[in-house]
Structure formats: C-alpha cells, structure tokens
Design an enzyme around this catalytic site. Sequence first.
Site, mmCIF file in Angstrom:
data_model
loop_
_atom_site.group_PDB
_atom_site.id
_atom_site.type_symbol
_atom_site.label_atom_id
_atom_site.label_comp_id
_atom_site.label_asym_id
_atom_site.label_seq_id
_atom_site.Cartn_x
_atom_site.Cartn_y
_atom_site.Cartn_z
ATOM 1 N N TYR A 1 0.824 -1.201 0.000
ATOM 2 C CA TYR A 1 0.000 0.000 0.000
ATOM 3 C C TYR A 1 0.860 1.254 0.000
ATOM 4 O O TYR A 1 2.061 1.220 0.254
ATOM 5 C CB TYR A 1 -0.948 0.001 1.201
ATOM 6 C CG TYR A 1 -0.311 0.387 2.523
ATOM 7 C CD1 TYR A 1 -0.499 1.667 3.064
ATOM 8 C CD2 TYR A 1 0.476 -0.513 3.242
ATOM 9 C CE1 TYR A 1 0.081 2.023 4.269
ATOM 10 C CE2 TYR A 1 1.054 -0.162 4.443
ATOM 11 C CZ TYR A 1 0.847 1.106 4.960
ATOM 12 O OH TYR A 1 1.432 1.458 6.161
ATOM 13 N N ARG B 1 8.308 4.052 -4.766
ATOM 14 C CA ARG B 1 8.355 3.089 -3.667
ATOM 15 C C ARG B 1 7.332 1.972 -3.871
ATOM 16 O O ARG B 1 7.595 0.796 -3.551
ATOM 17 C CB ARG B 1 8.127 3.775 -2.324
ATOM 18 C CG ARG B 1 8.302 2.831 -1.131
ATOM 19 C CD ARG B 1 8.246 3.557 0.188
ATOM 20 N NE ARG B 1 6.951 4.183 0.431
ATOM 21 C CZ ARG B 1 6.666 4.937 1.497
ATOM 22 N NH1 ARG B 1 7.596 5.156 2.402
ATOM 23 N NH2 ARG B 1 5.472 5.469 1.649
ATOM 24 N N ARG C 1 -7.873 -20.919 -1.228
ATOM 25 C CA ARG C 1 -6.748 -20.546 -0.375
ATOM 26 C C ARG C 1 -5.584 -21.508 -0.588
ATOM 27 O O ARG C 1 -5.766 -22.718 -0.592
ATOM 28 C CB ARG C 1 -7.188 -20.566 1.087
ATOM 29 C CG ARG C 1 -6.095 -20.188 2.089
ATOM 30 C CD ARG C 1 -6.647 -20.252 3.507
ATOM 31 N NE ARG C 1 -5.631 -19.864 4.497
ATOM 32 C CZ ARG C 1 -4.758 -20.708 5.042
ATOM 33 N NH1 ARG C 1 -4.771 -21.990 4.681
ATOM 34 N NH2 ARG C 1 -3.885 -20.277 5.936
ATOM 35 N N LYS D 1 6.552 -1.974 1.877
ATOM 36 C CA LYS D 1 5.377 -1.373 2.515
ATOM 37 C C LYS D 1 4.165 -2.296 2.337
ATOM 38 O O LYS D 1 3.295 -2.062 1.487
ATOM 39 C CB LYS D 1 5.106 0.022 1.950
ATOM 40 C CG LYS D 1 4.172 0.862 2.812
ATOM 41 C CD LYS D 1 4.138 2.292 2.318
ATOM 42 C CE LYS D 1 3.153 3.147 3.111
ATOM 43 N NZ LYS D 1 3.594 3.415 4.482
ATOM 44 N N GLU E 1 12.018 2.570 14.290
ATOM 45 C CA GLU E 1 11.131 3.634 13.803
ATOM 46 C C GLU E 1 9.869 3.647 14.644
ATOM 47 O O GLU E 1 9.699 2.831 15.545
ATOM 48 C CB GLU E 1 10.788 3.400 12.329
ATOM 49 C CG GLU E 1 10.140 2.060 12.050
ATOM 50 C CD GLU E 1 10.059 1.732 10.562
ATOM 51 O OE1 GLU E 1 10.126 2.655 9.734
ATOM 52 O OE2 GLU E 1 9.926 0.539 10.241
ATOM 53 N N LEU F 1 11.148 1.341 7.072
ATOM 54 C CA LEU F 1 10.538 1.787 5.824
ATOM 55 C C LEU F 1 11.325 2.976 5.273
ATOM 56 O O LEU F 1 11.715 3.864 6.024
ATOM 57 C CB LEU F 1 9.085 2.191 6.067
ATOM 58 C CG LEU F 1 8.304 2.586 4.812
ATOM 59 C CD1 LEU F 1 8.099 1.371 3.906
ATOM 60 C CD2 LEU F 1 6.965 3.191 5.191
#
Length: 287
Positions: free
Chosen positions: A33, A52, A101, A151, A183, A207
């Site tokens: 995302y 990114r 799945r 991310k 972070e 990140l």
Amino acid sequence: MTRIVYLNGDYLPETEAKVSIFDRAFLMADGVYEVTSVLDGKLIDFDGHAVRLQRSLDELDMRAPIGKDALLEVHRELVRRNGIDEGLVYLQITRGAPADRDFVFPDPETTEPTIVLFTQNKPGLAHSPAAKKGMKIISIEDQRWGRRDIKTVQLLYPSMGKMMAKKAGADDAWMVEDGFVTEGTSNNAYIIKGNKIVTRALSNDILHGITRAAVLRFAREAQMEVEERNFSIDEAQAADEAFITSASTFVMPVVEIDGVALGDGTPGARALRLREIYLDESRKQAI
C-alpha cells in the site's frame, strides 16, 4: 455524500465496492500500500510514492495492474470526485483472488491483481493541533518481520503498538531492536542535538520514508547536519529535540519519551521550522 472509491478499473460508491473473501490480502496479508497526502487539492510527493510502490511490488514479485501515469490520473480523479482539499489517498494492490486458499502464489497469468484506492477527508491536516503541543512517545520491543522496507499491509504489530501507547497515556510508540530505535509505528524517528539531526540509516529494518527523504533534503539545504546512524532511547531522552515524519503527519515534534521531557517539554524550534519548510516546499511542488 457517499464516498467514491476506485476498484479494479471502476469508480464506485463505497457501498457497492466488493472484494472476494479469497483475496490474498485478506487471507495472507499479501499486498502492498501507499498513502499520499493532499494539500490544496493537490498531491504531495506523488512521484516518490509511485517509485516506492513499484519497489514494493518488485520485492514481492507482484505485477503492477496499472502504469504510473494512469495511477496519477486515478488519484486526481478521486480527489476531484470526493472534493478533497486536505486529506489522504490510500492505495492498495494485492496479488488478487485465486479460486481457493493456498500458500503458493497463484499464477499471475490467471489471477489478476486487486487494486483499490479511496480518499480520506482531513480538513486542517496541515494545521494539526498536535504540532503545537508535541507528541508523547513510549518505547516498545520491535517484533515485526524482517522486511520492513517493503510497505506491506502486515500492520498488526504497529496497530498493537499504537494501542500500547494509548493505554500508557501516550500518543505513539517507537520500536526498539537490539537496544536501538528502529522507527515509530507508522513513521520514521529522529532526534536533534545542537544543529545535528540523527536518524537510523536506510536498510531492511525500516521503511524508506518518502517524507523522510524530502525532510532530510530540506534540512541539509537549511545548513543542518544530518547523521544517519542508530540511536538508543537513552540518547533520545538526552537530545534537545525529537520528531517523526510520515505522509499523514508531515513533521511532528516529540516532547516526551518514556516519561522524560525533552528540553522544556514543548515542541522544539528546529522541528517546527522543518515542518514549516516541508509544508511550504511541498505545496510548491504538489501536482
């Protein structure tokens, strides 16, 4: 007004947008995302977020369902349709929804990626009251997976960290690994000593923040020294100032760490100046 979202090529009322229960993000957290800020109806740091995003997709061997130029137009169209002056555009791409799945990645030739975008209206985003009083931070053990530079939508532990902070009467948490700050739960972390900004160097541990890159560039242009290295909570508590950066908070001063006030316990002048510079320059470069 019903919010308009974007799902797999279509603009839909949010009440009509549906994703399969077999979607890999739902079952495996197999998705990435980005969040892009909107100021004055324009996108902040879009190019950085797009780069990114592609890196995250490449690291997960995931196919991009849309090109950069088309993605920009989707962002702009959502901002227009939802009347966003200040707010956020959330983007999520997943490996899609196979027929069942399975731990094994589905065949990309037969399973299309899922792409979702929606806006969040945030009036006053650039003038957050939190910037005037500063944030209180607690430290917690970093228990996330080892590829934090991607991310992904694997955000359970950061969410738990925010709840730990809330329970402790603080605003957020800084995660610590092997004695050093990695972070924040959804942001990059910094301390200031004298005229020097200290922040952890880029690696798989954190990140690679888009706001981080811009703020450090502006700091150097303002003749501040930047040192990218590890720092501990003890060093942070002894610093003159501290702050965080993210797409949704820009530059946000930190005034307390694990109950220890920094300076006089109010937002520091350098952090506030960096916030001002970032907002001014970002508005000039917004698209």
